[in-house]
Scaffold this motif. Structure first.
Motif, mmCIF file in Angstrom:
data_model
loop_
_atom_site.group_PDB
_atom_site.id
_atom_site.type_symbol
_atom_site.label_atom_id
_atom_site.label_comp_id
_atom_site.label_asym_id
_atom_site.label_seq_id
_atom_site.Cartn_x
_atom_site.Cartn_y
_atom_site.Cartn_z
ATOM 1 N N TYR A 131 0.206 -10.636 7.720
ATOM 2 C CA TYR A 131 1.564 -10.226 7.388
ATOM 3 C C TYR A 131 2.161 -9.490 8.575
ATOM 4 O O TYR A 131 1.538 -8.602 9.149
ATOM 5 N N ASP A 148 7.615 -5.353 7.462
ATOM 6 C CA ASP A 148 7.513 -3.913 7.256
ATOM 7 C C ASP A 148 6.428 -3.620 6.227
ATOM 8 O O ASP A 148 6.240 -4.365 5.268
ATOM 9 N N THR A 149 5.733 -2.497 6.444
ATOM 10 C CA THR A 149 4.668 -2.117 5.523
ATOM 11 C C THR A 149 4.937 -0.735 4.952
ATOM 12 O O THR A 149 5.710 0.050 5.508
ATOM 13 N N ILE A 152 -2.312 -5.474 2.802
ATOM 14 C CA ILE A 152 -2.765 -5.608 4.171
ATOM 15 C C ILE A 152 -4.108 -4.919 4.373
ATOM 16 O O ILE A 152 -5.012 -5.472 4.990
ATOM 17 N N SER A 166 6.118 -2.718 -2.505
ATOM 18 C CA SER A 166 5.597 -1.390 -2.826
ATOM 19 C C SER A 166 6.177 -0.822 -4.125
ATOM 20 O O SER A 166 5.437 -0.271 -4.935
ATOM 21 N N GLU A 180 -2.347 -0.184 2.077
ATOM 22 C CA GLU A 180 -1.223 -0.593 2.908
ATOM 23 C C GLU A 180 -0.724 -1.934 2.389
ATOM 24 O O GLU A 180 -1.494 -2.892 2.276
ATOM 25 N N VAL A 181 0.555 -1.985 2.034
ATOM 26 C CA VAL A 181 1.137 -3.167 1.397
ATOM 27 C C VAL A 181 2.438 -3.549 2.090
ATOM 28 O O VAL A 181 2.979 -2.791 2.890
ATOM 29 N N ALA A 182 2.945 -4.731 1.750
ATOM 30 C CA ALA A 182 4.253 -5.147 2.234
ATOM 31 C C ALA A 182 5.298 -4.226 1.619
ATOM 32 O O ALA A 182 5.254 -3.920 0.427
ATOM 33 N N THR A 209 2.626 2.506 2.805
ATOM 34 C CA THR A 209 1.305 2.969 2.410
ATOM 35 C C THR A 209 1.417 3.669 1.076
ATOM 36 O O THR A 209 2.254 4.567 0.903
#
Length: 161
Positions: free
Chosen positions: A70, A73-74, A102, A128, A122-124, A76
């Motif tokens: 990916y 933008d991420t 991620i 979130s 940690e995600v997209a 947390t």
């Protein structure tokens, strides 16, 4: 259901139906019952692995088995009240139901090496809010999760000023 069983089940059913039809429509040979058992074992023990090897798995890999690449933008997320027996794979599988994951980091005690019951996922960024809504107060392995956006770590120097 185990992945290997899930992938071999359609083939097992096909071989069972084919064996039934073969023995039902063929003339009666008056063979002892043990011969039919041996034929069934040979069919399922030899033909089944050959079919699985040639055909491949019947079920496509789940999203948990696919690698995530990916680039957007991420965000947390903090995940609290985790069961101590939960591992990174179990948490990742849970969060992947609701979006792109991620990375998963579960915190451990430095001295004992045991999990501390919280971690960070940690995600997209686009997923979130959905994950927070779905998984906050969610029952996971007999514990109620607390999920919220992680706060930036504050240094001790900034707190004293």
């Amino acid at each position: 259901m185990l992945p290997t069983l899930r992938s071999s089940l359609p083939y097992s059913m096909a071989v069972a139906v084919a064996a039934f039809a073969l023995f039902y429509f063929l003339p009666d040979f008056n063979w002892p019952q043990q011969v039919y058992v041996v034929i069934g074992v040979l069919l399922c023990g030899i033909l089944m692995p050959v079919l699985l090897d040639v055909k491949g798995p019947a079920v496509p890999p789940s999203s948990a088995e696919l690698a995530v690449d990916y680039n957007g933008d991420t965000a947390t997320l903090y995940v609290g009240n985790l069961p101590y027996r939960a591992n990174e794979d179990a948490v990742k599988e849970l969060f992947q139901r609701f979006g792109v994951v991620i990375n998963v980091r579960l915190m451990k005690d430095r001295q004992t090496g045991r999990r501390r019951g919280f971690g960070f996922v940690e995600v997209a960024a686009k997923d979130s809010a959905k994950m927070i809504n779905k998984l906050n107060d969610f029952e996971f392995q007999e514990r109620t999760l607390k999920v919220r956006e992680a706060k930036e770590r504050q240094d001790d120097d900034n707190q004293s000023e």
